[in-house]
Design an enzyme around this catalytic site. Sequence first.
Site, PDB file in Angstrom:
ATOM      1  N   GLY A 206    -107.254  27.353 -95.436  1.00 28.08           N
ATOM      2  CA  GLY A 206    -107.464  25.993 -95.942  1.00 28.08           C
ATOM      3  C   GLY A 206    -108.597  25.909 -96.951  1.00 28.08           C
ATOM      4  O   GLY A 206    -108.820  24.860 -97.558  1.00 28.08           O
TER       5      GLY A 206
ATOM      6  N   ASP B  39    -103.605  28.842 -95.845  1.00 30.37           N
ATOM      7  CA  ASP B  39    -103.931  29.829 -94.819  1.00 30.37           C
ATOM      8  C   ASP B  39    -105.189  29.344 -94.092  1.00 30.37           C
ATOM      9  O   ASP B  39    -105.107  28.562 -93.145  1.00 30.37           O
ATOM     10  CB  ASP B  39    -104.112  31.173 -95.549  1.00 30.37           C
TER      11      ASP B  39
ATOM     12  N   ILE C 242     -99.067  28.556-100.172  1.00 31.13           N
ATOM     13  CA  ILE C 242     -99.436  28.682 -98.760  1.00 31.13           C
ATOM     14  C   ILE C 242    -100.843  28.147 -98.517  1.00 31.13           C
ATOM     15  O   ILE C 242    -101.729  28.316 -99.355  1.00 31.13           O
ATOM     16  CB  ILE C 242     -99.318  30.161 -98.292  1.00 31.13           C
TER      17      ILE C 242
ATOM     18  N   LYS D 130    -100.070  27.969 -92.330  1.00 29.10           N
ATOM     19  CA  LYS D 130    -100.360  28.811 -91.156  1.00 29.10           C
ATOM     20  C   LYS D 130    -101.439  28.127 -90.332  1.00 29.10           C
ATOM     21  O   LYS D 130    -102.622  28.432 -90.488  1.00 29.10           O
ATOM     22  CB  LYS D 130    -100.943  30.144 -91.632  1.00 29.10           C
TER      23      LYS D 130
ATOM     24  N   ASP E  67     -97.535  37.487-102.671  1.00 30.37           N
ATOM     25  CA  ASP E  67     -97.598  38.933-102.924  1.00 30.37           C
ATOM     26  C   ASP E  67     -98.310  39.694-101.816  1.00 30.37           C
ATOM     27  O   ASP E  67     -99.006  39.118-100.978  1.00 30.37           O
ATOM     28  CB  ASP E  67     -98.342  39.197-104.226  1.00 30.37           C
TER      29      ASP E  67
HETATM   30  C1  PRP Z   1    -103.295  32.512-101.756  1.00 28.46           C
HETATM   31  C2  PRP Z   1    -102.468  31.248-101.896  1.00 28.46           C
HETATM   32  C3  PRP Z   1    -103.490  30.155-101.808  1.00 28.46           C
HETATM   33  C4  PRP Z   1    -104.593  30.776-100.956  1.00 28.46           C
HETATM   34  C5  PRP Z   1    -104.529  30.206 -99.583  1.00 28.46           C
HETATM   35  O1  PRP Z   1    -103.771  32.863-103.009  1.00 28.46           O
HETATM   36  O2  PRP Z   1    -101.764  31.222-103.099  1.00 28.46           O
HETATM   37  O3  PRP Z   1    -103.985  29.790-103.075  1.00 28.46           O
HETATM   38  O4  PRP Z   1    -104.353  32.180-100.895  1.00 28.46           O
HETATM   39  O5  PRP Z   1    -105.479  30.809 -98.777  1.00 28.46           O
HETATM   40  P1  PRP Z   1    -106.588  29.981 -98.015  1.00 28.46           P
HETATM   41  O6  PRP Z   1    -105.937  28.801 -97.375  1.00 28.46           O
HETATM   42  O7  PRP Z   1    -107.105  30.976 -96.979  1.00 28.46           O
HETATM   43  O8  PRP Z   1    -107.662  29.609 -98.972  1.00 28.46           O
HETATM   44  P2  PRP Z   1    -104.317  34.330-103.319  1.00 28.46           P
HETATM   45  O9  PRP Z   1    -105.821  34.348-103.193  1.00 28.46           O
HETATM   46  O10 PRP Z   1    -103.603  35.332-102.479  1.00 28.46           O
HETATM   47  O11 PRP Z   1    -103.998  34.505-104.843  1.00 28.46           O
HETATM   48  P3  PRP Z   1    -102.572  34.475-105.566  1.00 28.46           P
HETATM   49  O12 PRP Z   1    -102.015  33.091-105.404  1.00 28.46           O
HETATM   50  O13 PRP Z   1    -102.898  34.793-106.982  1.00 28.46           O
HETATM   51  O14 PRP Z   1    -101.703  35.515-104.899  1.00 28.46           O
END
Ligand code: PRP
Length: 193
Positions: A120, A118, A116, A146, A174
Amino acid sequence: MSGPAESPTGQNGITAQPLLEPLFSEKEIETRVARLASRINADYAGRGNLVLIGVLKGSFIFLSDLARRLTIPHRVEFIAVSSYGARESTDPESVRLLMDVRHAVTGDHVMIVEDIVDTGRTLAYLLRLMEARRPASLTTCTLLHKPDRTEEVVAIDYLGFTIPDVWVVGYGLDYAEQYRTLPYIADLPEELR
Ligand code: PRP
């Protein structure tokens, strides 16, 4: 959209996982992943080795399904970053490298694979990190985006689904380390957060 999926209870989590209404069913995800893989196979045909860099942990299921549909030569690397506080922080450097890729990517065709995008920030950080290593090319692939949450604009070359600002879980994503292995993607209701 299909109805609630069969209960995954006891099959794929530390704790029993409740039935959640799928935002994207297994079938919808499979179809979209297959389409992304077809595009990648076509775009990279005859270009040599592609290095897929999965961003841990969230991308591990998406990357696994995507990579197994690739017919072009490729290898898989993983990278881990900490975005602790990134969502709340105004510091663009709030993303930190926890684990680097195993092999150098200089001169390779590199694709960063995310579950994802989010704000960026994570992808922007990783693009800066990888660009500095002078790959032959650098692209991005994310299953979910998003756009409402964008803080750093990043180029997304391969996109699965655009979603509203909801808390999604499953298929690698998660909530407090739960729900990652749900086979579908759900919008986690507020009462479960
Ligand atoms: C999530 C996802 C991306 C990041 C995106 O990782 O896997 O790497 O957030 O968010 P952003 O665009 O706001 O930077 P997370 O920090 O939740 O860790 P995980 O993948 O280990 O769950």
